[in-house]
Design a protein around this motif. Structure first.
Motif, PDB file in Angstrom:
ATOM      1  N   SER A  47       0.767  -1.238  -0.249  1.00  0.00           N
ATOM      2  CA  SER A  47       0.036  -0.253   0.211  1.00  0.00           C
ATOM      3  C   SER A  47       1.118   0.970  -0.069  1.00  0.00           C
ATOM      4  CB  SER A  47      -0.667   0.458   1.456  1.00  0.00           C
ATOM      5  OG  SER A  47      -0.634  -0.043   2.298  1.00  0.00           O
ATOM      6  N   ILE A  48       1.928   1.514   0.442  1.00  0.00           N
ATOM      7  CA  ILE A  48       2.818   2.385   0.565  1.00  0.00           C
ATOM      8  C   ILE A  48       3.603   2.156  -0.857  1.00  0.00           C
ATOM      9  CG2 ILE A  48       5.221   3.433   1.784  1.00  0.00           C
ATOM     10  CD1 ILE A  48       3.958   2.723   4.319  1.00  0.00           C
ATOM     11  N   VAL A  49       4.484   0.816  -1.607  1.00  0.00           N
ATOM     12  CA  VAL A  49       5.114   1.440  -2.650  1.00  0.00           C
ATOM     13  C   VAL A  49       4.767   1.629  -3.217  1.00  0.00           C
ATOM     14  CG1 VAL A  49       7.000   0.153  -3.436  1.00  0.00           C
ATOM     15  CG2 VAL A  49       6.876  -0.208  -1.389  1.00  0.00           C
ATOM     16  N   HIS A  50       3.550   1.119  -3.680  1.00  0.00           N
ATOM     17  CA  HIS A  50       2.416   1.041  -5.246  1.00  0.00           C
ATOM     18  C   HIS A  50       2.479   2.115  -6.025  1.00  0.00           C
ATOM     19  CE1 HIS A  50       0.146  -0.175  -8.568  1.00  0.00           C
ATOM     20  NE2 HIS A  50      -0.651   0.725  -7.863  1.00  0.00           N
ATOM     21  N   PRO A  51       2.023   3.066  -4.678  1.00  0.00           N
ATOM     22  CA  PRO A  51       1.560   4.173  -4.420  1.00  0.00           C
ATOM     23  C   PRO A  51       3.229   5.412  -4.915  1.00  0.00           C
ATOM     24  CG  PRO A  51       0.055   3.994  -3.495  1.00  0.00           C
ATOM     25  CD  PRO A  51       1.291   2.458  -3.230  1.00  0.00           C
ATOM     26  N   LEU A  52       4.030   4.951  -4.525  1.00  0.00           N
ATOM     27  CA  LEU A  52       5.178   5.754  -4.756  1.00  0.00           C
ATOM     28  C   LEU A  52       5.911   4.432  -5.965  1.00  0.00           C
ATOM     29  CD1 LEU A  52       7.123   5.269  -1.429  1.00  0.00           C
ATOM     30  CD2 LEU A  52       5.700   7.134  -2.215  1.00  0.00           C
ATOM     31  N   ARG A  53       5.572   4.071  -6.307  1.00  0.00           N
ATOM     32  CA  ARG A  53       6.524   4.126  -7.306  1.00  0.00           C
ATOM     33  C   ARG A  53       4.818   4.542  -8.673  1.00  0.00           C
ATOM     34  NH1 ARG A  53       6.671  -2.697  -6.549  1.00  0.00           N
ATOM     35  NH2 ARG A  53       9.146  -2.562  -5.906  1.00  0.00           N
ATOM     36  N   SER A  73      -5.381  10.105  -7.291  1.00  0.00           N
ATOM     37  CA  SER A  73      -5.165   9.632  -6.290  1.00  0.00           C
ATOM     38  C   SER A  73      -7.193   9.843  -5.524  1.00  0.00           C
ATOM     39  CB  SER A  73      -4.234  10.585  -5.541  1.00  0.00           C
ATOM     40  OG  SER A  73      -3.904   9.574  -4.121  1.00  0.00           O
ATOM     41  N   HIS A  74      -6.911   9.125  -4.523  1.00  0.00           N
ATOM     42  CA  HIS A  74      -8.413   8.625  -3.825  1.00  0.00           C
ATOM     43  C   HIS A  74      -7.857   8.958  -2.859  1.00  0.00           C
ATOM     44  CE1 HIS A  74     -10.569   8.997  -7.577  1.00  0.00           C
ATOM     45  NE2 HIS A  74     -10.328   7.731  -7.764  1.00  0.00           N
ATOM     46  N   SER A  75      -6.137   8.313  -2.292  1.00  0.00           N
ATOM     47  CA  SER A  75      -6.147   8.434  -0.565  1.00  0.00           C
ATOM     48  C   SER A  75      -5.842  10.207  -0.535  1.00  0.00           C
ATOM     49  CB  SER A  75      -4.852   6.946  -0.538  1.00  0.00           C
ATOM     50  OG  SER A  75      -3.331   7.927  -1.378  1.00  0.00           O
ATOM     51  N   ARG A  76      -5.950   9.866   1.051  1.00  0.00           N
ATOM     52  CA  ARG A  76      -5.553  11.493   1.967  1.00  0.00           C
ATOM     53  C   ARG A  76      -4.142  11.168   2.302  1.00  0.00           C
ATOM     54  NH1 ARG A  76      -8.545  14.561  -1.315  1.00  0.00           N
ATOM     55  NH2 ARG A  76     -10.165  13.713  -1.540  1.00  0.00           N
ATOM     56  N   ASP A  77      -3.062  10.720   2.483  1.00  0.00           N
ATOM     57  CA  ASP A  77      -2.111  10.259   3.307  1.00  0.00           C
ATOM     58  C   ASP A  77      -1.229  10.407   2.514  1.00  0.00           C
ATOM     59  OD1 ASP A  77      -2.271   8.539   0.760  1.00  0.00           O
ATOM     60  OD2 ASP A  77      -0.870   6.938   2.164  1.00  0.00           O
ATOM     61  N   GLU A  78       0.097  10.484   2.826  1.00  0.00           N
ATOM     62  CA  GLU A  78       1.250  11.113   3.288  1.00  0.00           C
ATOM     63  C   GLU A  78       1.465  11.016   0.837  1.00  0.00           C
ATOM     64  OE1 GLU A  78       1.169   9.827   4.796  1.00  0.00           O
ATOM     65  OE2 GLU A  78       1.184  11.354   6.792  1.00  0.00           O
ATOM     66  N   VAL A  79       1.774   9.994   1.057  1.00  0.00           N
ATOM     67  CA  VAL A  79       1.245   9.648  -1.064  1.00  0.00           C
ATOM     68  C   VAL A  79       0.211  10.778  -1.573  1.00  0.00           C
ATOM     69  CG1 VAL A  79       1.719   7.460  -2.322  1.00  0.00           C
ATOM     70  CG2 VAL A  79       2.739   7.284  -0.209  1.00  0.00           C
ATOM     71  N   LEU A  83       1.074  12.736  -5.190  1.00  0.00           N
ATOM     72  CA  LEU A  83       1.184  12.691  -6.504  1.00  0.00           C
ATOM     73  C   LEU A  83      -0.132  13.755  -6.192  1.00  0.00           C
ATOM     74  CD1 LEU A  83      -0.377   8.742  -6.439  1.00  0.00           C
ATOM     75  CD2 LEU A  83       1.215   9.766  -6.953  1.00  0.00           C
ATOM     76  N   LEU A  84      -0.922  13.982  -5.636  1.00  0.00           N
ATOM     77  CA  LEU A  84      -2.227  15.369  -5.711  1.00  0.00           C
ATOM     78  C   LEU A  84      -0.836  16.747  -6.017  1.00  0.00           C
ATOM     79  CD1 LEU A  84      -4.624  14.877  -3.360  1.00  0.00           C
ATOM     80  CD2 LEU A  84      -4.987  14.893  -6.127  1.00  0.00           C
ATOM     81  N   ALA A  85       0.516  16.772  -5.656  1.00  0.00           N
ATOM     82  CA  ALA A  85       1.302  18.103  -5.475  1.00  0.00           C
ATOM     83  C   ALA A  85       1.998  17.643  -6.761  1.00  0.00           C
ATOM     84  CB  ALA A  85       2.111  17.978  -4.437  1.00  0.00           C
ATOM     85  N   LEU A  86       2.194  17.169  -7.514  1.00  0.00           N
ATOM     86  CA  LEU A  86       2.817  16.176  -8.963  1.00  0.00           C
ATOM     87  C   LEU A  86       1.969  16.171  -9.936  1.00  0.00           C
ATOM     88  CD1 LEU A  86       4.688  13.041  -8.196  1.00  0.00           C
ATOM     89  CD2 LEU A  86       5.687  14.963  -9.036  1.00  0.00           C
ATOM     90  N   LYS A  87       0.312  16.695  -9.786  1.00  0.00           N
ATOM     91  CA  LYS A  87      -0.898  17.181 -10.298  1.00  0.00           C
ATOM     92  C   LYS A  87      -0.837  18.177 -10.462  1.00  0.00           C
ATOM     93  CE  LYS A  87      -5.426  16.268 -11.496  1.00  0.00           C
ATOM     94  NZ  LYS A  87      -6.212  17.421 -12.047  1.00  0.00           N
ATOM     95  N   GLU A  88      -0.317  19.143  -9.267  1.00  0.00           N
ATOM     96  CA  GLU A  88      -0.408  20.350  -8.878  1.00  0.00           C
ATOM     97  C   GLU A  88       0.570  20.783 -10.512  1.00  0.00           C
ATOM     98  OE1 GLU A  88      -0.894  21.765  -5.163  1.00  0.00           O
ATOM     99  OE2 GLU A  88      -2.805  21.204  -4.806  1.00  0.00           O
ATOM    100  N   MET A  89       1.467  20.286  -9.261  1.00  0.00           N
ATOM    101  CA  MET A  89       3.500  20.551 -10.434  1.00  0.00           C
ATOM    102  C   MET A  89       2.780  20.512 -11.776  1.00  0.00           C
ATOM    103  SD  MET A  89       7.025  19.133 -10.163  1.00  0.00           S
ATOM    104  CE  MET A  89       6.536  17.348 -11.675  1.00  0.00           C
ATOM    105  N   ILE A  90       2.432  19.090 -12.373  1.00  0.00           N
ATOM    106  CA  ILE A  90       2.393  19.299 -13.853  1.00  0.00           C
ATOM    107  C   ILE A  90       1.129  20.165 -14.791  1.00  0.00           C
ATOM    108  CG2 ILE A  90       1.182  17.669 -15.611  1.00  0.00           C
ATOM    109  CD1 ILE A  90       2.130  15.240 -13.961  1.00  0.00           C
TER     110      ILE A  90
END
Length: 181
Positions: A47-53, A73-79, A83-90
């Motif tokens: 659950s941590i490694v897959h979203p990080l990958r 990204s539907h999760s509200r955790d750090e990962v 992902l939301l930060a990467l989306k905003e960056m894109i």
């Protein structure tokens, strides 16, 4: 006493058997706890490694210049926040690219206008240079004409002075003739 020994022996066997049962139950519970811990560890790692990958793959595609990647990204955790930060960056990079393209287009248009203006200025400069050459040539002709007129006026003056001298001498001769008559 034999009876007590037999009771003690039976109780000892019972305690030994209960001890073995307790050890077996403890081993079984330890094995169950270990398998639950391993399963929980595998699930947690996935659950941590897959979203990080996914985040790393997304970052690599953006680094390669592909801004068309979609981020979900539907999760509200750090990962999920990553992902939301990467989306905003894109999205921000897409806006920057659009603005740069618009600026580049404006620069290209302005450069074309400057080039056209330079060509027009060059043509007008050539025309002015031609007109200036014609003016210089005309000035030279005018200067030559003025010199020629000056020379002609000098000659006319010399002829007039000579004619006046001849007329004066002729007047003197006429006056002598009249006096002699």
């Amino acid at each position: 006493v034999a009876f007590q020994e037999s009771l003690m022996s039976d109780d000892g066997k019972l305690v030994t058997e209960e001890g073995r049962n307790a050890i077996s139950i403890t081993i079984a519970l330890a094995a169950l706890a270990a398998s639950i811990a391993v399963s929980l560890g595998v699930w947690l790692t996935r659950s941590i490694v897959h979203p990080l990958r996914r985040a790393v793959a997304l970052a690599k595609t953006v680094a390669a210049g592909d801004l068309n990647s979609t981020v979900e990204s539907h999760s509200r955790d750090e990962v999920g926040e990553l992902l939301l930060a990467l989306k905003e960056m894109i999205d921000g990079l897409k806006d920057i690219v659009v603005k740069v393209r618009a600026g580049t287009t404006q620069i290209a248009i302005a450069s074309g206008e400057v080039a056209a203006g330079n060509l027009d200025l060059s043509a007008r400069t050539e025309q002015q240079a031609g007109a200036l050459e014609e003016t210089a040539s005309s000035m030279e002709q005018l200067n030559a004409t003025v010199r020629q007129n000056t020379d002609s006026a000098r000659q006319a003056n010399q002829l007039a002075v000579a004619a006046a001298e001849v007329a004066r001498q002729g007047g003197a001769v006429v006056a002598e003739v009249v006096t002699t008559m």
